[in-house]
Scaffold this motif. Structure first.
Motif: not given
Length: 439
Positions: A297-317
């Motif tokens: 479960w400790s992997l989730l914070p790092g994965a969440l950061k990258g996921s929020i980045f991608l979702l931000s670009l998707i919303v922009c697009a």
């Protein structure tokens, strides 16, 4: 070291100042400000690759404020229009978030199973081993989600290359995961959209002509790059023993994702935009099997950061005013591949389906493979970059992954030379169903 960092920061600022000058020229030429702001956001991501999340969030905030104050949204003006827009997008965004986080845990299960550790026993111990691994990813991606295929490939690569994976080879892993799904209606979100919309799966299958050729064009140089950087080794396995329980968990999660994808996007597409079933299915499988083998479960914070980045670009697009495409032609299809490297390929595919008149194999290859040319151009690239932070540089990706862009162009024209351009008649019968990820 400090002086080097200062020089690099000054260089990044200088290049971004140049981007601002280009943006001003675009505005003077009548380019909508929405696109200019999105372009500056992408330029910021490319140049300030150590602060990609901050840049993406700032860009999203500026675009939203501009549309709130001046242009409004496709769904209406003001906060009401923004709310309706997000209500339309929430299933796609939530599904993608669930997949990115879930597959981060899945890849760790796969690594802990020790399968990657014993794999060198079966791969050639020279550059052909790296090439064989890329073809394995290609085949996996023809029936799996490209995020899962890329992460499984990245996990294997970390073991067989002793933790030293070349950026050019990382680009090739992403390219292989995207190429493998381009000719299969169950291998990529965009091709699934085509199938749901009434496109014959055989019309999409021809994309494998281009994708197969592209595999050799980028695969061989990438394998040679990796072999020079950190050779594959047969003794990496040692006395490792496979944990078959974790292998079973990985298989269960992947089968769940495939079954839910087929049920929701193919058999019951009327429910596809009502709830994030695919992401929820992956997490249900993770939670059910947690008592057998607990995820890290400790992997989730790092994965969440990258996921929020991608979702931000998707919303922009998704906020860009893209209401139409140029007339359908092979030139337009070729161009859409380059656009797909920086723009959400789901709305591009939906627009092309609405327009009609494409040779669908070309479009499937272009929007499926094109995002591989930049690390944030596909969800597979973002997921793999969470595992390998050194890949989060557009400059390094383009410099060392040059073979991916070359392969895209050559593969496209090999398809054109072998089969020609045969546009399909408009086929519209059902609305395009919302899909769950970007490739």
């Amino acid at each position: 070291m400090k002086s080097v960092l200062v020089r690099l920061l000054a260089r990044e600022r200088g290049l971004f100042a140049g981007a601002l000058v280009i943006a001003a020229a675009c505005i003077a030429l009548g380019v909508p400000l929405d696109f200019v702001l999105f372009g500056l956001t992408l330029a910021g991501v490319a140049l300030f690759h150590h602060h990609t999340l901050q840049v993406a969030l700032i860009g999203l905030a500026v675009i939203v404020l501009y549309k709130l104050g001046f242009t409004g949204f496709k769904e209406g003006p003001g906060f009401g229009g923004l709310g309706r827009h997000m209500l339309h997008e929430w299933v796609i965004l939530t599904n993608l978030l669930g997949l990115l986080l879930g597959f981060a845990l899945l890849s760790n299960h796969f690594e802990e199973s020790k399968v990657p550790a014993v794999l060198p026993r079966f791969l050639p111990d020279d550059w052909k081993g790296g090439l064989a691994l890329l073809f394995m990813i290609f085949v996996l991606s023809s029936f799996l989600d490209n995020i899962a295929a890329a992460l499984i490939g990245g996990t294997i690569a970390r073991t067989v290359f002793r933790g030293k994976v070349h950026v050019g080879y990382l680009a090739a892993i992403v390219a292989a995961s995207n190429a493998g799904g381009s000719g299969s209606v169950v291998g990529d979100t965009t091709t699934t959209m085509m199938w749901i919309d009434g496109v014959d799966p055989l019309d999409v299958l021809e994309a494998f002509v281009a994708a197969g050729a592209a595999m050799f064009i980028f695969g061989i140089p990438a394998a040679l790059q990796q072999q020079r950087f950190s050779p594959i080794t047969r003794d990496a396995a040692g006395d490792a023993r496979v944990d078959w329980a974790r292998v079973a968990i990985v298989a269960l999660i992947l089968i769940t994702a495939i079954v839910v994808n087929v049920l929701v996007n193919v058999k019951y597409p009327q429910f596809s935009d009502s709830f994030p079933f695919i992401g929820a299915g992956v997490w249900l499988a993770l939670l059910v099997t947690a008592a057998w083998r607990a995820p890290q479960w400790s992997l989730l914070p790092g994965a969440l950061k990258g996921s929020i980045f991608l979702l931000s670009l998707i919303v922009c697009a998704s906020l860009m005013p893209v209401e139409k495409l140029p007339a359908a032609s092979w030139q337009t299809a070729l161009g859409l591949g380059f656009v797909s490297a920086v723009f959400d390929n789901i709305p591009l595919t939906a627009l092309a389906l609405k327009q009609g008149g494409y040779d669908w194999g070309y479009l499937a290859y272009a929007v499926g493979f094109g995002g591989s040319m930049i690390w944030f151009g596909s969800s597979a690239g973002v997921a793999l970059s969470n595992m390998y932070p050194q890949a989060k540089s557009v400059g390094l990706w383009l410099k060392h992954g040059w073979h991916v862009a070359l392969a895209y162009v050559i593969g496209f024209f090999i398809l054109y030379a072998v089969l020609g351009w045969h546009p399909n008649a408009p086929h519209k019968a059902t609305p395009v169903a919302a899909a769950y990820s970007v490739s």
